[in-house]
Write an enzyme that holds these catalytic residues in place. Structure first.
Site: not given
Ligand code: C5P
Length: 225
Positions: A33, A62, A67, A185
């Site tokens: 990703k 995102k 459009p 957590q």
């Molecule tokens: O927390 P972590 O490093 O695993 O996050 C992985 C990805 O998920 C990041 O690119 C972050 O932008 C996204 N993310 C998200 N919404 C969240 C938490 C993380 O889109 N609530």
């Protein structure tokens, strides 16, 4: 062979470091990703470099605009052959329909509903008088009816969303492995739990990228799935 649903979030500022990490764990993840930060810094070149690993690429851009502009952006990234692209459901039905129509045949277009950084007060301040959960459900329904493939949702929601949208494609971030140093957590969702609840893609970043041994961390997560 079992398809690995883990997409590694490469949120590292340096291209060489991102590439090295992805190469190290490539055999134990299902895709990569790349977010807005990576794309703004390294653009098409950066994506081409990571394509060399032969893994599907998820462009988490995102997109949110009129459009015509979003459709143009989708066409401009065809050449990168992304497996998944994100757009904002708040851009409205026409934007989502046009984005989907402009996407490549093998590209899943997935909607972000409400950013997890926004609370009820934030929504009120932009004129949305529902709580984030209700607003997310409304936007999920809109995304479904606009013909998108699915939505991004949290591990806490994916079970309920999956019940409403049986063949939806659900991208779930914010996951933490059971023994990933987060034992304190209480409300963590593990990759396995999210998958069992109907997640199609498990987005995992720091539990792998910040691990002392990223390869061992990726293997350990893979073994739970
Ligand atoms: O927390 P972590 O490093 O695993 O996050 C992985 C990805 O998920 C990041 O690119 C972050 O932008 C996204 N993310 C998200 N919404 C969240 C938490 C993380 O889109 N609530």
């Amino acid at each position: 062979m079992n398809h690995n649903p883990v997409y590694l979030a490469l949120d590292l500022p340096r291209l060489d470091a991102a590439e090295a990490l992805a190469r190290k764990v490539a055999g134990h993840i299902g895709g990569i990703k790349l977010g807005l930060e990576f794309f703004c810094a390294h653009g098409h070149h950066g994506v081409h470099e990571l394509h060399k690993l032969g893994l599907p690429i998820f462009l988490d851009l995102k997109l949110h605009d009129i459009p015509n502009t979003v459709a143009g952006a989708m066409q401009a990234i065809h050449v990168l052959q992304p497996a998944i692209v994100t757009i904002h459901a708040a851009g409205g039905r026409a934007m989502m329909e046009d984005a989907k129509a402009a996407a490549g045949e093998n590209c899943k277009v997935v909607a972000v509903t409400v950013l997890t950084s926004l609370d009820g007060d934030d929504l009120a301040s932009i004129g949305v008088n529902d709580q984030p959960h209700a607003q997310a459900l409304r936007l999920a329904e809109l995304a479904h009816s606009a013909g998108l493939d699915g939505i991004v949702c949290s591990g806490h929601e994916v079970g309920a969303v999956h019940k409403q949208w049986k063949d939806g494609y659900f991208v779930v971030p914010g996951l933490r492995p059971q023994n990933g140093g987060n034992g304190d957590q209480k409300r963590i969702v593990t990759p396995r739990q999210a998958r069992d609840d109907g997640a199609s893609v498990l987005v995992i970043g720091r539990p792998i990228s910040r691990a002392e041994d990223p390869l061992a961390a990726a293997r350990a997560i893979e073994a739970t799935l």
